[in-house]
Scaffold this active site. Sequence first.
Site, short mmCIF file in Angstrom:
data_model
loop_
_atom_site.label_atom_id
_atom_site.label_comp_id
_atom_site.label_asym_id
_atom_site.label_seq_id
_atom_site.Cartn_x
_atom_site.Cartn_y
_atom_site.Cartn_z
N LYS A 1 0.86 -1.09 -0.35
CA LYS A 1 0.31 0.12 -0.18
C LYS A 1 1.05 1.22 -0.06
O LYS A 1 1.86 1.30 1.12
CB LYS A 1 -0.82 -0.05 1.21
CG LYS A 1 -2.13 0.88 1.31
CD LYS A 1 -3.00 1.66 2.24
CE LYS A 1 -3.85 1.83 2.01
NZ LYS A 1 -4.17 3.64 2.21
N ASP B 1 30.22 0.44 23.46
CA ASP B 1 29.64 1.09 22.29
C ASP B 1 30.35 0.87 20.77
O ASP B 1 31.72 1.16 21.13
CB ASP B 1 30.03 2.43 22.50
CG ASP B 1 29.08 3.84 22.20
OD1 ASP B 1 28.73 3.32 20.65
OD2 ASP B 1 29.51 4.42 21.77
#
Length: 833
Positions: free
Chosen positions: A249, A666
Amino acid sequence: MAGQSGAGLDVYNEKRDFSQTAEPRGRKARKAGRSFVIQKHAATRLHYDLRLELDGVLKSWAVTKGPSLVAGEKRLAVHVEDHPLDYGTFEGTIPKGNYGAGAVIVWDRGTWTPVGGDYAAGKLEFDLKGQKLSGRWHLVRMRGKRGETRENWLLIKADDDDARPDDASDILSERPESVKTGRTVEEVAQGAADKPKPAKPKARRSRPRDEAAPAPRAKKTPMPGFVEPALATLKPAPPTGAKWLHEVKFDGYRLQARLERQEVKLLTRSGLDWTDRFGAEVTDALRALPADTFVIDGELVVETGAGWSDFSALQADLSEGRNDRFVFYAFDLMYLNGYDLREAPLIERKGLLEDLVGSDPGRVRFSSHFGESGSMVLRHACRLSLEGIISKEADGPYRPGRGKGWIKSKCSARQEFVVAGYVPSTTGDNLIGSLVLGVNDGGALVHVGRVGTGFSRKIAGELRGRLDDMRIGRSPFAGKLTADEARGVRYVRPELVAEVEFRAWTADGILRHASFRGLREDKPAAEVVRESGPANGQPRPQKRRVTLTHPDRVYWPDEGITKEGLADYHAEVWPRIAPFITGRPLALLRCPGGIDGQRFFQKHVWRGMNKHIARVKDPQNKTGEPLVAITDLDGLMGLVQSAALEIHPWGSTVADWERPDTITMDLDPGEGVSWNAVIAAAQEVRQRLADAGLGAFVKTSGGKGLHVVAPLVPKADWPAVKAFAKTLAGAMAADSPDAYVATIAKSKRKGRILIDYLRNGRGMTAVAAFSPRARPGAAVSMPVGWEELDQFGPVHFTVKNTPNRLAALARDPWEDFRPAAHPLTVKAQRRKG
């Protein structure tokens, strides 16, 4: 394997037991062609199989890391045995114990055209026209080493208009899905017991008809006038059965494209002529299609990110007079070269349309479809944060109006509403703060609430100017509003239509967590009705009790995310974010004026702090200012009221300050580092943590990198945990000095990944899972599964699309986070074994 290509298909057949595998038997084809296919193959090692049709077979190479669109980047391609042409459509699971056991999907396919070189001489230059890959490519055979049994080639992208720069997103991460069924290789593996259903073929079935007619039931007629569009009926789930096709869609403007006497017109779904609104690029591309006359049904969109349409971006481009991103997706064909096709079956119309539009990714594109189960297609669309899917009867005619032959299924509640009034902004003159909305019900306008987020400052100003000219003296609603509903409202003529995304309806029929997407000037207000309403059994929303002052203050200007929008987001994700931010000391990035204004980190309490934010004393600093923490949703709403856009918790709780329960590594890539390299680094951290007896989970940082997080049974103290993390980072940097560094200095980080271990010291923090980042785009630090890492870019998940992703997940990839906790008992390895 060297020389295998000369053995025809004998080697292929000898390696396979066709009583156990669904792979096609090897037979050389008589008909010559130039097809190509790339199959993603999760065998012992994940790889991509490139296959070029040549001499009646598919010449095949196993590309270990997959193709790269970066010009000049070399990818190893190991020559393997020839495959039959039928293998180009194979998708499924090769059973365990068989050669190549694992899941296979058709990752890309199309045609190839030789340009230069010679296959036998070990050098090929060719053009690809696929659904994902295109442009000029090179295959070059490498000089073999003594005793080497395999034949190594290099696959290299040429430097042309289809090439990407070094820092561009990776096509492998952008488009992990099959072009045949829309499934990922993981989804194929999970459904191994089910025989894959091929997508409906575009080939037209043979049945008696006029030989000149392009399709069954096509009629020779003059070109019709405006064709009223077919509309889809909203259903909570897609239909089942082989008779249905499923399409993505789109999130744009529905348009009817008409070509007659070399003139192109673009008409809205109500018949308005909008040809001049979209510039010449799209109309020129339509005019260039090989036809004399046509009527095409399609959608004009703007694609952002990894190729997803975005109605808000389309609205912004139209507002700015920008047309360089417009794309027209064609999904139906009602008339072609003197023939009315509306009575022809959909599959016939789509076959003609695909022949007309072609496969080139230009300004006009064919909207492909999937023949797999509708629920699977919808699930995949929702996981990618798309709007939803449209399911259509494959044999159905084109019927104007809303019928049962087209069904739409959405990933989130979204529809059009009538704009009946507005509330002025509290943060600036000549801006709107919220829109007051309604729907038609039996000739009466019914109030359904307000929308107060999703407006950029520019859009808020434009709406204010437009609505001021439409003001009226009394409410247009049939019923009387309550005092709260009417407070501050300025009523307008109910003529404009707004598209709004929302999470649910309250029990009394009011929108909850609504976000403005744009005006729908292609739909009359009189046609707007409630598409769905309050439902019994809906989960009760998290109740917000904290009053927000200036709820329409914009925090992310380009995305139009306001204080109210951030509060809605946090209420939506509260069950997920709560375990990572409650009962812990917090560091906050506060941005009172939004991301473009003043910003500062806040660790200690402040004057005027919201009463729902807790004060906690650091036992090592009893005379200092208290730190901040929260214990419940009210506390989080207090942070929103205080303009805390980022939340960074400690790795320990206030119940046990000195013994951390989390390690966070990190991974921060320097300039020139690819996303695939960051993924590889994360996998290495994962393995090193596993070697130490620890579980490892991964999340995007909301920036360029990844966080690998290990839950701990809190026994070791801060110095021990920091020493472990430092040793792990140092070992990676020592083992691969060209790839990693463990020092912060930026001068050493170009082309390398910083393994930042400093998040693991006492008083240090890392951004929380599900916390937004105070950066353009409103990205979120998103927990993901390890198998997902090559499917998304680093900033794919945002405040806007995260709720849809969470609703579509069959399983939380971090649901076992705390149960996986182990005590830290060993030191990190300093060197690879």
